[in-house]
Scaffold this motif. Structure first.
Motif, PDB file in Angstrom:
ATOM      1  N   ALA A  83      26.271   1.873 -32.614  1.00  0.00           N
ATOM      2  CA  ALA A  83      24.921   0.816 -32.235  1.00  0.00           C
ATOM      3  C   ALA A  83      24.255   0.493 -33.681  1.00  0.00           C
ATOM      4  CB  ALA A  83      23.982   1.720 -31.388  1.00  0.00           C
ATOM      5  N   VAL A  84      23.903  -0.636 -33.765  1.00  0.00           N
ATOM      6  CA  VAL A  84      23.347  -1.178 -34.858  1.00  0.00           C
ATOM      7  C   VAL A  84      21.886  -1.535 -34.674  1.00  0.00           C
ATOM      8  CG1 VAL A  84      23.400  -3.113 -36.391  1.00  0.00           C
ATOM      9  CG2 VAL A  84      25.609  -1.859 -36.026  1.00  0.00           C
ATOM     10  N   VAL A  85      21.187  -1.190 -35.747  1.00  0.00           N
ATOM     11  CA  VAL A  85      19.697  -1.562 -35.649  1.00  0.00           C
ATOM     12  C   VAL A  85      19.307  -1.790 -36.905  1.00  0.00           C
ATOM     13  CG1 VAL A  85      19.030  -0.003 -33.399  1.00  0.00           C
ATOM     14  CG2 VAL A  85      18.664   0.861 -35.897  1.00  0.00           C
ATOM     15  N   GLY A  86      17.997  -2.634 -37.075  1.00  0.00           N
ATOM     16  CA  GLY A  86      17.396  -2.969 -38.527  1.00  0.00           C
ATOM     17  C   GLY A  86      16.639  -1.844 -39.027  1.00  0.00           C
ATOM     18  N   PHE A  87      16.241  -1.557 -40.256  1.00  0.00           N
ATOM     19  CA  PHE A  87      15.288  -0.827 -40.824  1.00  0.00           C
ATOM     20  C   PHE A  87      14.751  -1.612 -42.022  1.00  0.00           C
ATOM     21  CE2 PHE A  87      17.060   0.895 -44.727  1.00  0.00           C
ATOM     22  CZ  PHE A  87      18.314   0.726 -44.501  1.00  0.00           C
ATOM     23  N   PRO A  88      13.303  -1.212 -42.213  1.00  0.00           N
ATOM     24  CA  PRO A  88      12.900  -2.280 -43.122  1.00  0.00           C
ATOM     25  C   PRO A  88      13.354  -1.841 -44.578  1.00  0.00           C
ATOM     26  CG  PRO A  88      11.072  -1.091 -41.891  1.00  0.00           C
ATOM     27  CD  PRO A  88      12.579  -0.490 -41.308  1.00  0.00           C
TER      28      PRO A  88
ATOM     29  N   GLU B 173      13.244  -2.650 -48.894  1.00  0.00           N
ATOM     30  CA  GLU B 173      12.407  -3.384 -49.882  1.00  0.00           C
ATOM     31  C   GLU B 173      12.613  -4.606 -50.398  1.00  0.00           C
ATOM     32  OE1 GLU B 173      11.047  -1.507 -53.734  1.00  0.00           O
ATOM     33  OE2 GLU B 173      10.681   0.177 -52.166  1.00  0.00           O
ATOM     34  N   ILE B 174      14.061  -4.787 -50.578  1.00  0.00           N
ATOM     35  CA  ILE B 174      14.597  -6.094 -51.248  1.00  0.00           C
ATOM     36  C   ILE B 174      15.301  -6.916 -49.914  1.00  0.00           C
ATOM     37  CG2 ILE B 174      16.279  -7.127 -52.847  1.00  0.00           C
ATOM     38  CD1 ILE B 174      14.268  -5.487 -54.324  1.00  0.00           C
ATOM     39  N   LYS B 175      15.837  -6.576 -49.365  1.00  0.00           N
ATOM     40  CA  LYS B 175      16.599  -7.256 -48.254  1.00  0.00           C
ATOM     41  C   LYS B 175      15.746  -7.608 -47.086  1.00  0.00           C
ATOM     42  CE  LYS B 175      21.154  -5.139 -48.778  1.00  0.00           C
ATOM     43  NZ  LYS B 175      22.137  -4.442 -48.270  1.00  0.00           N
ATOM     44  N   GLY B 176      14.333  -7.225 -47.043  1.00  0.00           N
ATOM     45  CA  GLY B 176      13.641  -7.423 -45.849  1.00  0.00           C
ATOM     46  C   GLY B 176      14.041  -6.384 -44.813  1.00  0.00           C
ATOM     47  N   TRP B 177      15.255  -6.526 -44.171  1.00  0.00           N
ATOM     48  CA  TRP B 177      15.821  -5.574 -43.294  1.00  0.00           C
ATOM     49  C   TRP B 177      17.143  -5.032 -43.625  1.00  0.00           C
ATOM     50  CZ3 TRP B 177      12.988  -3.600 -39.104  1.00  0.00           C
ATOM     51  CH2 TRP B 177      11.693  -4.156 -39.068  1.00  0.00           C
ATOM     52  N   GLY B 178      17.538  -3.676 -43.559  1.00  0.00           N
ATOM     53  CA  GLY B 178      18.724  -3.323 -43.785  1.00  0.00           C
ATOM     54  C   GLY B 178      19.484  -3.029 -42.526  1.00  0.00           C
ATOM     55  N   ILE B 179      20.628  -2.613 -42.602  1.00  0.00           N
ATOM     56  CA  ILE B 179      21.356  -2.460 -41.463  1.00  0.00           C
ATOM     57  C   ILE B 179      21.548  -0.963 -41.136  1.00  0.00           C
ATOM     58  CG2 ILE B 179      23.772  -2.758 -40.270  1.00  0.00           C
ATOM     59  CD1 ILE B 179      23.859  -5.369 -41.745  1.00  0.00           C
ATOM     60  N   TYR B 180      21.317  -0.263 -40.292  1.00  0.00           N
ATOM     61  CA  TYR B 180      21.640   1.151 -39.960  1.00  0.00           C
ATOM     62  C   TYR B 180      22.576   1.179 -38.683  1.00  0.00           C
ATOM     63  CZ  TYR B 180      20.154   6.016 -39.628  1.00  0.00           C
ATOM     64  OH  TYR B 180      20.087   7.401 -39.722  1.00  0.00           O
ATOM     65  N   ALA B 181      23.665   1.784 -38.826  1.00  0.00           N
ATOM     66  CA  ALA B 181      24.651   1.947 -37.754  1.00  0.00           C
ATOM     67  C   ALA B 181      24.948   3.324 -37.530  1.00  0.00           C
ATOM     68  CB  ALA B 181      26.224   1.621 -38.370  1.00  0.00           C
ATOM     69  N   PHE B 182      24.956   3.474 -36.038  1.00  0.00           N
ATOM     70  CA  PHE B 182      25.078   4.901 -35.548  1.00  0.00           C
ATOM     71  C   PHE B 182      26.577   4.853 -34.922  1.00  0.00           C
ATOM     72  CE2 PHE B 182      20.836   4.182 -35.282  1.00  0.00           C
ATOM     73  CZ  PHE B 182      20.229   5.458 -35.840  1.00  0.00           C
ATOM     74  N   ALA B 183      27.491   5.511 -35.334  1.00  0.00           N
ATOM     75  CA  ALA B 183      28.829   5.555 -34.885  1.00  0.00           C
ATOM     76  C   ALA B 183      29.389   6.731 -34.254  1.00  0.00           C
ATOM     77  CB  ALA B 183      29.776   5.061 -35.921  1.00  0.00           C
ATOM     78  N   ILE B 184      30.161   6.658 -33.176  1.00  0.00           N
ATOM     79  CA  ILE B 184      30.738   7.727 -32.509  1.00  0.00           C
ATOM     80  C   ILE B 184      32.018   7.980 -32.886  1.00  0.00           C
ATOM     81  CG2 ILE B 184      31.262   9.027 -30.211  1.00  0.00           C
ATOM     82  CD1 ILE B 184      29.119   7.351 -29.010  1.00  0.00           C
ATOM     83  N   ASP B 185      32.739   8.878 -33.469  1.00  0.00           N
ATOM     84  CA  ASP B 185      33.880   9.008 -33.894  1.00  0.00           C
ATOM     85  C   ASP B 185      34.733   9.921 -32.952  1.00  0.00           C
ATOM     86  OD1 ASP B 185      36.236  10.631 -35.232  1.00  0.00           O
ATOM     87  OD2 ASP B 185      34.628  11.809 -35.980  1.00  0.00           O
ATOM     88  N   ASP B 186      35.820   9.636 -32.478  1.00  0.00           N
ATOM     89  CA  ASP B 186      36.477  10.388 -31.339  1.00  0.00           C
ATOM     90  C   ASP B 186      37.608  11.082 -31.782  1.00  0.00           C
ATOM     91  OD1 ASP B 186      38.078   8.295 -31.445  1.00  0.00           O
ATOM     92  OD2 ASP B 186      38.650   8.258 -29.287  1.00  0.00           O
TER      93      ASP B 186
END
Ligand code: WT7
Length: 631
Positions: free
Chosen positions: A530-535, A537-550
């Protein structure tokens, strides 16, 4: 050509455009060359939706970009090209030369089997041949679909496949900063799954060694030798498709936004001349890549329709050093400079030593686009680049709107940092609350919608009209919904607050969380993400990924590096996650929906108000995710 010259005139033009839109827009349209004049200005409803402008009109947009200017400004420079490497010589191409180059390449397209109505994919570096390819498609009536050179093979394949392209125009490679990007090999990989493509026309740019496939692949430089510089422009209907440009959505694959010929032409020309207050012989520089709508509308079509000199830059702002933009401005005496907040913030971060060596005294107007510009960046731009004498136009618009919608008119509208200010004539924005009620008056905040059509607006999403309805017209009955939140202040000025859906603006690029998740899930050890944004400083928004490894792999740097490599390979470097957290589970409702609201809060580091988590299938996952949060 006439344009607005005072704020009083803006107000009166605005009033006219709302009271009698058809009369207002037909006056603008009369400035162009038509093969046959339209019978009716507008037909519309926002329920199907069905929007048609200048019905029955016949024209070719390239006659208005090129042929129309030959008598008056045939020898004026149309395109200034500055290469990636400052030691390589640039080019200046006059209107006359551009006209014959476009005609010649139109002949090349015909010789290679292209016909009116065909879709042609363009995947090229920022070289003049890119503009020539775009215009040659329009000249023969083929529909161009430009794909940004930063997208890699899977994203490219999806786009070629969706549009059923028969021809691809590319180059052996692209120079970007210190890197060489192997464009042709990305094409080769993408075409393994795209059977519609019959021809690949390859421009030699980097001299990288590449494989040419017999009978499918031909060299641009060879083909161009075989043809003449005469090509009568194909007659197009006002509502014939001009281009498809893919943009990310909240769900699924990217959408093919469709723009048609006459309305787009009238709208980008009008907005270009009025927003930037373009004067004859000025040099206009839009730093956007042609792979995005900004490059289509304000690097190619808008400036050329207006007979302007447009600058095209192949490189990046930080190569060979972070003074590159300012050096190019001085070199060509750029008068109008149009860039993105991300670029401004990143150049601000490296300090003024890179600005000081340059005079920047040719500048008259500055512009920004693509994401909200924060006050600090606005002030830095105003003080250090504009020397407090250049109006800044903060232009709000979208791939779907075709051209600028809410923006100051340079030097005419009083600016206010971080506000896009007022709607252009012809644009009727409204703010709605969540239930769809119009918020009247000032000092209100809601969802930005449009209640009346404008000529440059999206007509459909390619081959899938339902998706156009679902994405833009289904949320609020009778309105076009932008996906943005917005405030209107006490003076009626608009301030865009950002996206309210599941797309993220990363460095001004719109990325769908679903698309990034699909790329992450290509990693053999990842079952779900699941991917969401987080504030940021430079890019405006960054990419935060939550991943399940099986596969029971440890949460190691190695695994994260592999995930990043996977995203780069399948989607492109612009979609690389900034933070990756390996988790055991994701917060899901009993019906299986991921609760992104919770993930967004955690990514931001705000654990205080996660809302109701009782509907979760397993509330324990929230604790685990909170503990493992990446700072
Ligand atoms: C989204 C559209 C417009 C061409 C490039 C982006 C955001 C755009 C502004 C601005 C605040 C802005 C919005 C919009 N956006 N310009 N001046 N202030 N936000 O086109 O990729 O289709 O993205 O960009 O969120 O919806 P796009």
């Amino acid at each position: 050509m006439n344009r607005i010259t005072s704020f009083e005139q803006y107000l009166s033009e605005y009033k006219k455009s709302v009271e009698n839109p058809e009369q207002f827009w037909s006056k603008q349209a009369e400035e162009f060359v038509w093969k046959k004049k339209w019978d009716k200005v507008l037909d519309w409803n926002f329920t199907e939706p069905n929007v048609k402008w200048f019905i029955g009109g016949k024209l070719n947009i390239t006659e208005n970009c090129l042929d129309r200017h030959l008598a008056e400004r045939g020898n004026q420079t149309a395109i200034i090209w500055e290469p990636n490497n400052p030691n390589e010589t640039g080019r200046k191409i006059s209107y006359k030369e551009l006209h014959s180059e476009v005609c010649r390449f139109a002949n090349v397209l015909k010789n290679n089997g292209a016909k009116k109505g065909d879709r042609i994919c363009i995947y090229m570096p920022m070289v003049p041949e890119l503009a020539i390819a775009v215009l040659a498609c329009a000249r023969i009536g083929a529909i161009h679909s430009v794909v940004f050179g930063g997208f890699s093979f899977q994203s490219l394949a999806d786009r070629i496949h969706d549009a059923d392209c028969s021809i691809v125009i590319t180059a052996d490679g692209a120079f970007r900063g210190a890197k060489d990007i192997p464009l042709k090999s990305v094409i080769d990989e993408a075409l393994q799954t795209c059977t519609s493509v019959k021809k690949v026309i390859v421009l030699k740019r980097t001299n990288t060694e590449i494989k040419m496939q017999n009978s499918r692949d031909v060299w641009w430089q060879e083909e161009i030798k075989k043809v003449s510089a005469d090509f009568p422009a194909e007659e197009m209907d006002s509502e014939d498709m001009l281009f498809i440009l893919y943009t990310s959505g909240s769900t699924g694959k990217p959408k093919g936004v469709v723009h048609t010929t006459a309305g787009y032409m009238v709208y980008v020309d009008y907005t270009f001349r009025n927003v930037f207050q373009y004067n004859k012989r000025e040099v206009f520089w839009c730093t956007a890549d042609v792979g995005w709508i900004t490059g289509h509308s304000y690097l190619i079509y808008g400036p050329l329709l207006a007979g302007a000199t447009t600058l095209m830059f192949e490189g990046i702002p930080t190569f060979p050093d972070a003074g590159r933009f300012w050096q190019v401005i001085d070199k060509y005496k750029v008068n109008i400079f149009y860039t993105a907040p991300t670029a401004i913030r990143s150049l601000e971060a490296v300090g003024l030593d890179f600005v000081k060596p340059y005079k920047l005294d040719s500048l008259r107007v500055l512009g920004t686009v693509g994401e909200p510009i924060n006050e600090v960046a606005w002030n830095w731009y105003n003080e250090n680049i504009g020397k407090e004498k250049c109006p800044i136009v903060d232009t709000w618009w979208q791939t779907e709107t075709g051209g600028i919608m809410i923006s100051p008119l340079a030097g005419i509208t009083k600016t206010k940092p971080s506000f896009a200010t007022l709607p252009l004539p012809g644009i009727q924005p409204v703010l709605l609350d969540e239930s769809g009620k119009e918020l009247l008056g000032n000092n209100v905040e809601g969802r930005l919608c449009m209640k009346f059509p404008w000529p440059g607006m999206i007509r459909t999403t390619y081959k899938n009209h339902q998706r156009c309805f679902d994405s833009y017209f289904s949320h609020y009955h009778g309105y076009y919904f932008t996906g943005d939140g917005c405030k209107r202040d006490e003076n009626g000025y608009y301030r865009i607050t950002g996206r309210v859906d599941d797309v993220i603006k990363v460095s001004g690029h719109l990325l769908g969380t679903a698309e990034i998740e699909n790329a992450i899930n290509q990693h053999p050890d990842i079952v779900e993400s699941a991917v969401v944004g987080f504030p940021h400083e430079i890019k405006g928004w960054g990419i935060y990924a939550f991943a399940i490894d099986d596969h029971g792999r440890k949460d190691t740097d190695e695994l994260k590096k592999e995930i990043i490599a996977t995203v780069t390979k399948f989607m492109g470097a612009i979609a690389k996650p900034d933070k990756i957290q390996i988790v055991k589970g994701l917060p899901k409702t009993r019906s299986g929906k991921i609760m992104r609201r919770i993930l967004r809060k955690i990514a931001e580091g705000d654990f205080s108000n996660l809302g109701d988590i009782s509907t979760l299938l397993d509330p324990n996952v929230v604790e685990e995710i909170k503990t493992g949060r990446i700072n």
